[in-house]
Design a protein around this motif. Structure first.
Motif, PDB file in Angstrom:
ATOM      1  N   ARG A  13      21.329  26.791  13.316  1.00 11.54           N
ATOM      2  CA  ARG A  13      21.062  27.492  14.446  1.00 11.54           C
ATOM      3  C   ARG A  13      20.014  28.504  14.031  1.00 11.54           C
ATOM      4  O   ARG A  13      19.374  28.880  14.863  1.00 11.54           O
ATOM      5  N   THR A  14      20.196  29.296  13.142  1.00 12.29           N
ATOM      6  CA  THR A  14      19.635  30.593  12.914  1.00 12.29           C
ATOM      7  C   THR A  14      18.469  30.431  11.649  1.00 12.29           C
ATOM      8  O   THR A  14      17.465  31.515  11.713  1.00 12.29           O
ATOM      9  N   GLN A  15      18.644  29.181  11.265  1.00 10.73           N
ATOM     10  CA  GLN A  15      17.487  28.849  10.340  1.00 10.73           C
ATOM     11  C   GLN A  15      17.606  29.862   8.896  1.00 10.73           C
ATOM     12  O   GLN A  15      16.876  30.128   8.237  1.00 10.73           O
ATOM     13  N   ASP A  16      18.605  30.562   8.832  1.00 10.77           N
ATOM     14  CA  ASP A  16      18.954  31.196   7.389  1.00 10.77           C
ATOM     15  C   ASP A  16      19.136  30.238   6.300  1.00 10.77           C
ATOM     16  O   ASP A  16      19.731  29.057   6.329  1.00 10.77           O
ATOM     17  N   LEU A  17      18.560  30.413   5.174  1.00 13.88           N
ATOM     18  CA  LEU A  17      18.513  29.604   4.066  1.00 13.88           C
ATOM     19  C   LEU A  17      19.155  30.227   2.727  1.00 13.88           C
ATOM     20  O   LEU A  17      19.173  31.577   2.616  1.00 13.88           O
ATOM     21  N   VAL A  18      19.759  29.472   1.805  1.00 11.09           N
ATOM     22  CA  VAL A  18      20.078  29.952   0.455  1.00 11.09           C
ATOM     23  C   VAL A  18      19.455  28.971  -0.367  1.00 11.09           C
ATOM     24  O   VAL A  18      19.707  27.727  -0.382  1.00 11.09           O
ATOM     25  N   GLY A  55      16.833  35.327   5.426  1.00  7.64           N
ATOM     26  CA  GLY A  55      17.613  35.647   6.468  1.00  7.64           C
ATOM     27  C   GLY A  55      17.999  37.176   6.649  1.00  7.64           C
ATOM     28  O   GLY A  55      18.115  37.833   5.657  1.00  7.64           O
ATOM     29  N   PRO A  56      18.308  37.768   7.748  1.00  3.67           N
ATOM     30  CA  PRO A  56      19.127  39.108   7.878  1.00  3.67           C
ATOM     31  C   PRO A  56      20.254  39.215   7.155  1.00  3.67           C
ATOM     32  O   PRO A  56      20.938  38.518   6.977  1.00  3.67           O
ATOM     33  N   ALA A  57      19.959  40.620   6.210  1.00  5.67           N
ATOM     34  CA  ALA A  57      21.128  40.746   5.160  1.00  5.67           C
ATOM     35  C   ALA A  57      22.532  40.476   5.551  1.00  5.67           C
ATOM     36  O   ALA A  57      23.400  40.063   4.802  1.00  5.67           O
ATOM     37  N   GLY A  58      23.096  40.895   6.764  1.00  8.22           N
ATOM     38  CA  GLY A  58      24.282  40.868   7.219  1.00  8.22           C
ATOM     39  C   GLY A  58      24.580  39.605   7.730  1.00  8.22           C
ATOM     40  O   GLY A  58      25.688  38.958   7.365  1.00  8.22           O
ATOM     41  N   ARG A  59      23.547  38.846   8.621  1.00  6.68           N
ATOM     42  CA  ARG A  59      23.951  37.488   8.799  1.00  6.68           C
ATOM     43  C   ARG A  59      24.206  36.404   7.558  1.00  6.68           C
ATOM     44  O   ARG A  59      24.705  35.313   8.009  1.00  6.68           O
ATOM     45  N   SER A  63      28.051  34.813   5.181  1.00 11.71           N
ATOM     46  CA  SER A  63      28.854  33.759   5.537  1.00 11.71           C
ATOM     47  C   SER A  63      28.251  32.526   4.632  1.00 11.71           C
ATOM     48  O   SER A  63      29.108  31.826   3.876  1.00 11.71           O
ATOM     49  N   LEU A  64      26.923  32.410   4.375  1.00  9.14           N
ATOM     50  CA  LEU A  64      26.369  31.216   3.637  1.00  9.14           C
ATOM     51  C   LEU A  64      26.771  31.619   2.186  1.00  9.14           C
ATOM     52  O   LEU A  64      26.889  30.680   1.524  1.00  9.14           O
ATOM     53  N   ILE A  65      26.278  32.738   1.835  1.00 10.58           N
ATOM     54  CA  ILE A  65      26.671  33.166   0.355  1.00 10.58           C
ATOM     55  C   ILE A  65      28.021  32.766   0.118  1.00 10.58           C
ATOM     56  O   ILE A  65      28.347  32.254  -0.926  1.00 10.58           O
ATOM     57  N   ALA A  66      29.099  33.313   0.897  1.00 13.32           N
ATOM     58  CA  ALA A  66      30.333  32.988   0.659  1.00 13.32           C
ATOM     59  C   ALA A  66      30.822  31.443   0.357  1.00 13.32           C
ATOM     60  O   ALA A  66      31.653  30.874  -0.455  1.00 13.32           O
ATOM     61  N   GLN A  67      30.128  30.610   1.385  1.00 12.68           N
ATOM     62  CA  GLN A  67      30.419  29.252   1.172  1.00 12.68           C
ATOM     63  C   GLN A  67      29.711  28.627   0.156  1.00 12.68           C
ATOM     64  O   GLN A  67      30.436  27.784  -0.764  1.00 12.68           O
ATOM     65  N   GLU A  68      28.601  29.236  -0.255  1.00 10.84           N
ATOM     66  CA  GLU A  68      28.018  28.890  -1.747  1.00 10.84           C
ATOM     67  C   GLU A  68      28.833  29.145  -2.935  1.00 10.84           C
ATOM     68  O   GLU A  68      29.157  28.391  -3.949  1.00 10.84           O
TER      69      GLU A  68
END
Length: 214
Positions: free
Chosen positions: A101-106, A121-125, A128-133
């Motif tokens: 949805r936001t196209q944030d990537l890791v 992607g924006p630092a705060g947003r 959640s992706l970081i936590a999942q990874e």
């Protein structure tokens, strides 16, 4: 060198005059030293290769800035920055986590410091992706250090051109053998994630020769 110069001049039109000035100033310094030692011919001959070296160093730095400037703001730019890492690192070309949805990537890289996650992607947003990874990584490689770099120019973020420099400063926690062992453990996670629709990752590839000054 011609390709690097041409690429740099597109975004830095003054590069020709900067290189000429740097070369002339270097030669002038050597000429003055030669006059002081009453042997200006020898010192001038020595100064020519030094002047060339100074110009190459300046061109290398300007080329790096120009190359990153070309990919700044493009989706996949953080992964492109990782692609310039040299030997000793295992880099995933595709993002390992994506928010469609936001196209944030890791993106992920593995080296002797451990696992490095580079977000886009924006630092705060991206938290959640970081936590999942991190959860995935702790499941397959629980004792491996995990470092996080948030790419960008905002507060708490690292500019693209500084990402690899930051990574090289991390302490070495693993041996080369351990890196390969961890890489095998991560094989189950290496399927990667698809790039968001409409994104061509090749468009975000910087000129490697420009980045390395070759």
């Amino acid at each position: 060198m011609k390709q690097v110069f041409t690429m740099t001049r597109k975004s830095d039109p003054n590069i020709t005059w900067i290189l000429l000035l740097a070369g002339l100033v270097t030669l002038l310094v050597f000429l003055l030293v030669g006059v002081l030692f009453h042997n200006w011919i020898t010192w001038l001959i020595i100064g020519v290769p030094v002047a060339v070296l100074v110009c190459v160093m300046i061109l290398s730095r300007r080329a790096e800035r120009a190359a990153f400037g070309q990919i700044e703001g493009q989706t996949g730019a953080a992964g492109a920055a990782l692609s310039t890492l040299r030997r000793g690192w295992i880099v995933e070309e595709q993002p390992v986590a994506v928010n469609p949805r936001t196209q944030d990537l890791v993106f992920r890289a593995l080296g002797r410091p451990g696992v490095v996650l580079v977000t886009e992607g924006p630092a705060g947003r991206v938290n959640s992706l970081i936590a999942q990874e991190k959860k995935k990584l702790n499941r397959v490689a629980p004792n491996v250090p995990i470092h996080v770099i948030k790419a960008g120019n905002g507060e708490g973020q690292t500019p693209l051109k500084k990402i690899t420099k930051v990574m090289k400063k991390y302490p070495k926690n693993l041996t080369q053998q351990e890196v390969h062992a961890v890489s095998n453990r991560l094989a189950s996670l290496n399927k990667g994630m698809p790039m968001p629709k409409g994104v061509d990752p090749m468009k975000a590839r910087p000129d490697r020769k420009g980045l390395r000054g070759r």
